[in-house]
Design a protein around this motif. Structure first.
Motif, PDB file in Angstrom:
ATOM      1  N   THR A 336      -4.570   7.017  -7.210  1.00  0.00           N
ATOM      2  CA  THR A 336      -3.340   6.238  -6.994  1.00  0.00           C
ATOM      3  C   THR A 336      -2.433   6.328  -8.210  1.00  0.00           C
ATOM      4  OG1 THR A 336      -4.498   4.692  -5.522  1.00  0.00           O
ATOM      5  CG2 THR A 336      -2.437   3.932  -6.497  1.00  0.00           C
ATOM      6  N   ASP A 339      -0.796   9.650  -8.215  1.00  0.00           N
ATOM      7  CA  ASP A 339       0.306   9.702  -7.242  1.00  0.00           C
ATOM      8  C   ASP A 339       1.534   8.961  -7.737  1.00  0.00           C
ATOM      9  OD1 ASP A 339      -1.353  11.144  -5.581  1.00  0.00           O
ATOM     10  OD2 ASP A 339      -1.927   9.425  -4.333  1.00  0.00           O
ATOM     11  N   THR A 377      -3.821  -1.085  -2.977  1.00  0.00           N
ATOM     12  CA  THR A 377      -3.481   0.337  -2.943  1.00  0.00           C
ATOM     13  C   THR A 377      -3.379   0.899  -1.528  1.00  0.00           C
ATOM     14  OG1 THR A 377      -5.825   0.905  -3.194  1.00  0.00           O
ATOM     15  CG2 THR A 377      -4.514   0.754  -5.188  1.00  0.00           C
ATOM     16  N   ILE A 380       0.117   2.777   0.269  1.00  0.00           N
ATOM     17  CA  ILE A 380       1.007   3.153  -0.824  1.00  0.00           C
ATOM     18  C   ILE A 380       1.979   4.258  -0.427  1.00  0.00           C
ATOM     19  CG2 ILE A 380      -0.630   4.834  -1.778  1.00  0.00           C
ATOM     20  CD1 ILE A 380       0.362   4.044  -4.538  1.00  0.00           C
ATOM     21  N   LYS A 388       5.956   0.279  -5.379  1.00  0.00           N
ATOM     22  CA  LYS A 388       5.096   1.174  -6.161  1.00  0.00           C
ATOM     23  C   LYS A 388       5.025   0.744  -7.620  1.00  0.00           C
ATOM     24  CE  LYS A 388       5.540   5.305  -3.259  1.00  0.00           C
ATOM     25  NZ  LYS A 388       6.039   6.681  -3.160  1.00  0.00           N
TER      26      LYS A 388
END
Length: 471
Positions: A336, A339, A377, A380, A388
């Motif tokens: 995560t 990303d 999460t 997302i 975010k």
């Protein structure tokens, strides 16, 4: 967190107190919270049970430091003990060499688990004078007596003995680790000082050459380093009786505070046991898990999160499956962050979400916090930039308190790293694969992907090109 504390008031962290109740934590001095934890006896490698104490206390201290301007954390080293003497003789090395070796190893192994060293790490042998002074006060106050070179605390003289553990007299006699000896007035009496004839280590005292009883050490060191009373005393659940019970009796009796047991420590914080595959750790079974071995097999953050995966007061069943689960979860959280690598978590002012931070206020309910992080999460991919930012902020801030997510996501996930094949070869093969794809030669492209995977390299096609990582 500090901003939100103002509206809550200084005291929504909960701790175990005498009587085994949860109470609102109210520090003695909000400008300096003082915590003492019983540390290791250094004659061998630390096992995962020792590590649980260190990790949950590290979490406690990290969290307290987000709430209060100063936290003083003391955790001792026991460097004189019968087991230490035996190990010294068995290994044919001096006690000093033995204890220094294993103190260093302990601190290094705990560091791999993300445990910060305490502000003060006192060694018992540096506080012999304070121990002797404490014994003299106990004798003067008629709570201790000398017999045959031994000085013992007379348990029946302290009427509130047993208040921490809740044990009655019969249970105290049954559960006491103190040997029955002719120099005792009562079977529950415990040693404050004992003879230590040469060549055993010893110190001069009013009762002859000797050394302190184990229970005495922490009473002397905690008072000297933190003053009395201090806020929180912690340790493993196995120390509640008799060790912590004896500490209370010694300190309160020495200072004539028999009826005020909080004149020693206001709150108590005990972590549960660690079992291995459903069984208690023991030498006879051969299932003792040493941290020194585990850190060679698993990443420190994986071990740390596994230790925090159960509520600190509950038993923790240590299995390969639970380690794997926490490793997978950390990979997911790091994914995560990967990303979100272009998202600035601190572009706008944010606070940790109430549903997440409330788990920590609720007696350090780590399973609840972990569950909320996982929920955070989810979804997302469809989140807007502001959402975010909040997700990343929460991950980073809780990560600081939990002592996880402290590595670079690329490093954790293995991007740009390979143990089996050099980087130039990987880049050349990726270039050949991309060329094959442009020429619609998908069989060759698949063959190159397969070849890389066999070498432990996984490739990913992104909008910004092909990237690779070690698997």
């Amino acid at each position: 967190i500090r901003d939100s504390v103002a509206s809550r008031g200084l005291g929504d962290v909960y701790k175990r107190q005498l009587g085994n109740n949860l109470e609102e934590f109210k520090p003695i001095d909000p400008l300096n919270v003082r915590v003492y934890a019983c540390g290791p006896t250094v004659y061998n490698y630390a096992h995962i049970g020792n590590a649980r104490m260190a990790v949950v206390n590290d979490l406690l201290i990290r969290f307290l430091k987000t709430l209060y301007p100063k936290v003083t954390y003391v955790s001792n080293i026991t460097d004189i003990d019968d087991k230490i003497i035996a190990a010294s003789q068995e290994n044919k090395i001096s006690i000093k060499e033995l204890t220094e070796k294993y103190t260093k190893i302990y601190n290094e192994d705990m560091s791999v688990l993300g445990v910060n060293q305490p502000d003060i790490q006192p060694k018992a042998t540096d506080y012999i004078k304070e121990m002797i002074n404490l014994i003299e006060k106990l004798i003067e106050n008629n709570f201790a007596y000398e017999k045959d070179g031994h000085v013992l605390f007379h348990v029946p003289s302290f009427k509130n003995y047993g208040m921490l553990s809740g044990r009655n007299r019969d249970e105290q006699i049954t559960g006491s680790r103190v040997e029955v000896a002719p120099y005792k007035k009562d079977p529950t009496d415990f040693v404050l000082w004992k003879p230590s004839p040469s060549p055993l280590p010893g110190w001069e005292s009013p009762w002859g050459l000797g050394r302190p009883g184990w229970h005495l050490e922490c009473s002397a060191m905690s008072e000297k380093t933190l003053g009395l009373p201090f806020d929180i005393h912690s340790g493993g659940a196995d120390l509640i009786f008799p060790h912590h019970e004896n500490e209370i009796a010694q300190t309160c009796a020495a200072h004539k505070s028999n009826d005020d047991l909080k004149s020693f420590s206001k709150y108590w914080f005990h972590n549960g046991f660690v079992n291995v595959e459903g069984e208690k750790m023991s030498k006879s079974i051969g299932n003792i898990k040493l941290v020194h071995d585990l850190v060679k097999e698993y990443k420190g953050e994986v071990l740390r999160l596994t230790l925090l995966s159960a509520h600190y007061r509950q038993p923790l069943n240590w299995t390969r499956d639970i380690i794997k689960q926490n490793s997978t979860m950390l990979d997911r959280l790091y994914r995560t962050l990967k990303d979100l690598e272009k998202i600035d978590a601190y572009a706008e002012k944010n606070e940790i979400e109430e549903r997440i931070i409330n788990g920590l206020y609720d007696d350090l309910n780590t399973p609840k916090v972990i569950a909320e992080l996982n929920m955070l999460t989810n979804g997302i991919n469809n989140a807007d930039v502001k959402t975010k930012q909040k997700i990343k902020f929460n991950l980073l801030e809780i990560g600081k308190i939990f002592g996880i997510l402290q590595e670079n996501p690329d490093t954790w996930l293995g991007y740009g790293q390979s143990k089996n094949i050099d980087q130039d070869t990987i880049e050349r093969l990726i270039k050949d694969r991309n060329e094959a794809r442009r020429n619609k030669n998908f069989d060759m492209a698949d063959e190159i992907r397969k070849k890389l995977k066999e070498e432990g390299v996984e490739i990913e096609d992104t909008s910004e090109g092909t990237i690779w990582r070690s698997i």
